[in-house]
Design a protein around this motif. Structure first.
Motif, PDB file in Angstrom:
ATOM      1  N   THR A  75      41.048  34.729  55.344  1.00 42.38           N
ATOM      2  CA  THR A  75      40.799  35.364  54.050  1.00 42.38           C
ATOM      3  C   THR A  75      41.850  34.897  53.047  1.00 42.38           C
ATOM      4  OG1 THR A  75      42.117  37.342  54.552  1.00 42.38           O
ATOM      5  CG2 THR A  75      39.768  37.402  55.111  1.00 42.38           C
ATOM      6  N   ASN A  77      42.353  34.441  48.295  1.00 45.03           N
ATOM      7  CA  ASN A  77      41.818  34.699  46.965  1.00 45.03           C
ATOM      8  C   ASN A  77      42.171  33.520  46.068  1.00 45.03           C
ATOM      9  OD1 ASN A  77      42.297  35.818  44.002  1.00 45.03           O
ATOM     10  ND2 ASN A  77      40.754  37.128  44.977  1.00 45.03           N
ATOM     11  N   TYR A  80      44.699  34.349  43.222  1.00 44.94           N
ATOM     12  CA  TYR A  80      46.058  34.480  43.757  1.00 44.94           C
ATOM     13  C   TYR A  80      46.669  33.099  43.966  1.00 44.94           C
ATOM     14  CZ  TYR A  80      49.960  35.467  46.839  1.00 44.94           C
ATOM     15  OH  TYR A  80      51.215  35.519  47.381  1.00 44.94           O
ATOM     16  N   LYS A 132      32.615  43.013  44.187  1.00 42.80           N
ATOM     17  CA  LYS A 132      32.625  41.828  45.046  1.00 42.80           C
ATOM     18  C   LYS A 132      31.190  41.433  45.387  1.00 42.80           C
ATOM     19  CE  LYS A 132      34.001  40.394  49.721  1.00 42.80           C
ATOM     20  NZ  LYS A 132      34.683  40.838  50.962  1.00 42.80           N
ATOM     21  N   ARG A 155      39.228  36.835  41.011  1.00 38.53           N
ATOM     22  CA  ARG A 155      40.197  37.849  41.427  1.00 38.53           C
ATOM     23  C   ARG A 155      39.530  39.050  42.074  1.00 38.53           C
ATOM     24  NH1 ARG A 155      45.270  37.478  40.719  1.00 38.53           N
ATOM     25  NH2 ARG A 155      46.619  39.258  41.152  1.00 38.53           N
ATOM     26  N   GLY A 157      36.423  38.983  43.423  1.00 36.77           N
ATOM     27  CA  GLY A 157      35.404  38.573  44.387  1.00 36.77           C
ATOM     28  C   GLY A 157      34.014  38.444  43.809  1.00 36.77           C
ATOM     29  N   PRO A 251      44.376  41.441  44.131  1.00 37.59           N
ATOM     30  CA  PRO A 251      43.278  40.511  44.421  1.00 37.59           C
ATOM     31  C   PRO A 251      42.351  41.054  45.501  1.00 37.59           C
ATOM     32  CG  PRO A 251      45.429  39.412  44.508  1.00 37.59           C
ATOM     33  CD  PRO A 251      45.693  40.878  44.460  1.00 37.59           C
ATOM     34  N   GLU A 252      41.088  40.732  45.376  1.00 38.41           N
ATOM     35  CA  GLU A 252      40.108  41.028  46.419  1.00 38.41           C
ATOM     36  C   GLU A 252      40.163  39.887  47.422  1.00 38.41           C
ATOM     37  OE1 GLU A 252      37.315  43.134  48.483  1.00 38.41           O
ATOM     38  OE2 GLU A 252      38.009  43.785  46.493  1.00 38.41           O
ATOM     39  N   TRP A 253      40.626  40.200  48.630  1.00 36.56           N
ATOM     40  CA  TRP A 253      40.748  39.147  49.638  1.00 36.56           C
ATOM     41  C   TRP A 253      39.377  38.893  50.248  1.00 36.56           C
ATOM     42  CZ3 TRP A 253      45.148  36.956  48.829  1.00 36.56           C
ATOM     43  CH2 TRP A 253      46.215  37.715  48.336  1.00 36.56           C
ATOM     44  N   VAL A 254      38.911  37.673  50.174  1.00 40.31           N
ATOM     45  CA  VAL A 254      37.550  37.329  50.608  1.00 40.31           C
ATOM     46  C   VAL A 254      37.599  36.300  51.727  1.00 40.31           C
ATOM     47  CG1 VAL A 254      36.614  37.804  48.316  1.00 40.31           C
ATOM     48  CG2 VAL A 254      37.302  35.472  48.901  1.00 40.31           C
ATOM     49  N   THR A 279      34.917  29.579  48.648  1.00 40.33           N
ATOM     50  CA  THR A 279      36.281  29.736  48.174  1.00 40.33           C
ATOM     51  C   THR A 279      37.268  28.812  48.885  1.00 40.33           C
ATOM     52  OG1 THR A 279      35.830  32.046  47.595  1.00 40.33           O
ATOM     53  CG2 THR A 279      38.144  31.394  47.801  1.00 40.33           C
TER      54      THR A 279
END
Length: 471
Positions: A75, A77, A80, A132, A155, A157, A251-254, A279
């Motif tokens: 994961t 972002n 980030y 997201k 940021r 998602g 941040p939305e961690w994807v 990503t």
């Protein structure tokens, strides 16, 4: 240059010594490393170039080939990696973007400032219910706000689709409908060549067409102050939306395979086709090609003259330079407004050290004559290249580099080499011969994009056209 001639301009010893890939020996070592264990090779690049919230343990999942998945259990972002990481590394006060407007007004934005503006818009999007996985359409001209919009989507998602500001209402509708976008970010107008061109009015027209029911909100950047129609429940000024928002946003961690953006073909040969970019894999591609192809260094000022509405702009104005902590130049206007030396003036004023543009643009400059660039100090840019003796600046650039880097550029070079061989009745060029041609291109400080649609080239007749276009 005829089809039978090959001019190779070798880099200087000093340039090779300090390069990220320092000559053919270093290049062949990278090739050998990748050939020996391609998963280990790409794992090393991904760990060295990107920051991961959760480190990946699987490099490549090929069980559903050709639908490959890269770094799928990791994961991260993208925002980030482009912004926070640079601030944390002490680059907060470094200029991330130099934006020159059509009217010559200059805006310089540091990494800290770009991060704050991104977070404010990200928070505003969340306040409007964007989550997201949602899709956001961005219909803007060249602007800092366009970069902020892309980063803000990444940021949280949300998957962005940037639509070239020159497209019509029907083209805009097609892309909004296909993505199911829930929100559109646009401007009242854009400026090009001293003229105000409508954007919000085209969005209004597009949303009246069938297929855009998914859009609930339109955020509008006030660029010119021109009059626009307004729907109170749907339309919102950008400055009002961000005014009360915090300048921090977690941040939305994807997952690495999470869609970062969708970008559509022009539609000139049929229905526009959307291409999804994930990503992890995309960000690594953009960061690595920016670093290696342009031999990007910390003190470089990088200018890609593309529009953010195209994938070249995504990769080499936004994601690639920012992921490398570089200073990226953006320009709103045209090359000949208010005079034909505008590009050279920009290069001189901001000490651009790497210029990335298209052969068509250089040929246009050639038609305008040598006397125009001669008026400006281009020593920083041309000084980085190995200058062929007896060449004047514009002709030098035209002869010097004929291919862009990255998958399409390299593939086009291979196809062109094979086509020339076929036309001469010779066997197709050996792969190592082609690599020997590619390598000097990777070492040059000036790179021109070569827009061959190499993926669809199949027969010798079409290959011959590719060859003729670079002969």
């Amino acid at each position: 240059m005829s089809a039978s001639e090959t001019h190779v301009y070798n880099p200087s010893a000093a340039a090779m010594k300090d390069a990220h890939v320092s000559g053919m020996a270093a290049y062949r070592a990278l090739v050998a490393e990748a050939d020996a264990d391609h998963e280990a090779f790409w794992a090393r690049q991904a760990r060295e170039l990107l920051s991961w919230k959760k480190p990946f343990t699987t490099v490549l999942n090929a069980t559903d080939a050709p639908f490959y998945k890269w770094f799928e259990d990791g994961t991260l972002n993208a925002s980030y990696n482009c912004l926070d990481r640079q601030v944390e590394a002490g680059l907060g006060d470094k200029v991330a973007l130099i934006f020159e407007a059509d009217d010559a007004k200059v805006t310089k934005v540091t990494y800290s400032e770009l991060l704050a503006r991104t977070c404010q818009l990200a928070n505003a999007l969340k306040a409007r219910g964007v989550e997201k996985g949602d899709r956001v359409a961005i219909y803007l001209g060249m602007s800092v706000e366009g970069v902020v919009a892309m980063q803000a989507c990444a940021r949280i998602g949300a998957t962005h689709t940037v639509i070239f500001g020159g497209f019509s209402a029907h083209s805009l509708r097609d892309r909004i409908a296909d993505t199911g976008a829930v929100l559109v970010i646009t401007a009242d107008e854009q400026l090009r060549g001293g003229k105000a061109l409508p954007l919000k009015a085209i969005v209004d027209e597009a949303l009246e067409l069938d297929g855009c029911d998914s859009v609930t909100d339109v955020i509008v950047y006030r660029r010119t102050g021109g009059n626009v129609d307004w729907r109170e429940a749907r339309d919102h000024w950008l400055h009002d939306e961000v005014a009360a928002q915090a300048s921090t946003c977690e941040p939305e961690w994807v997952g690495a395979e999470h869609p970062l953006f969708l970008l559509y073909t022009s539609g000139s040969t049929g229905k526009p086709k959307g291409v999804q970019h994930s990503t992890g894999g995309y960000l690594l591609h953009a960061a690595l090609t920016t670093k290696w192809t342009f031999d990007l260094k910390p003190d470089d000022v990088f200018w890609c003259t593309a529009d953010i509405g195209w994938v070249t702009g995504h990769s080499y104005i936004v994601y690639g330079p920012l992921a490398n902590g570089a200073t990226s130049v953006m320009y709103e206007g045209t090359p000949d407004t208010p005079h034909q030396g505008r590009w050279w003036e920009i290069i001189q004023n901001y000490k651009v050290s790497i210029l990335y543009t298209a052969p068509t643009a250089i040929r246009t400059c050639m038609k305008w004559g040598e006397s125009i660039p001669a008026k400006f100090d281009l020593a920083v840019t041309l000084g980085r290249a190995t200058r062929p003796q007896g060449k004047k600046p514009i002709k030098e650039i035209e002869d010097y580099v004929r291919f862009g880097a990255g998958p399409r550029g390299s593939q086009a070079l291979v196809l062109a080499a094979k086509a020339r061989a076929a036309l001469r009745g010779e066997p197709a060029a050996d792969v190592e011969d082609v690599r020997a041609l590619i390598e000097p291109v990777l070492r040059h400080r000036l790179v021109l994009s070569y827009r061959a649609e190499a993926d669809g080239v199949r027969d010798v007749d079409v290959l011959a056209k590719v060859a003729a276009s670079v002969a």
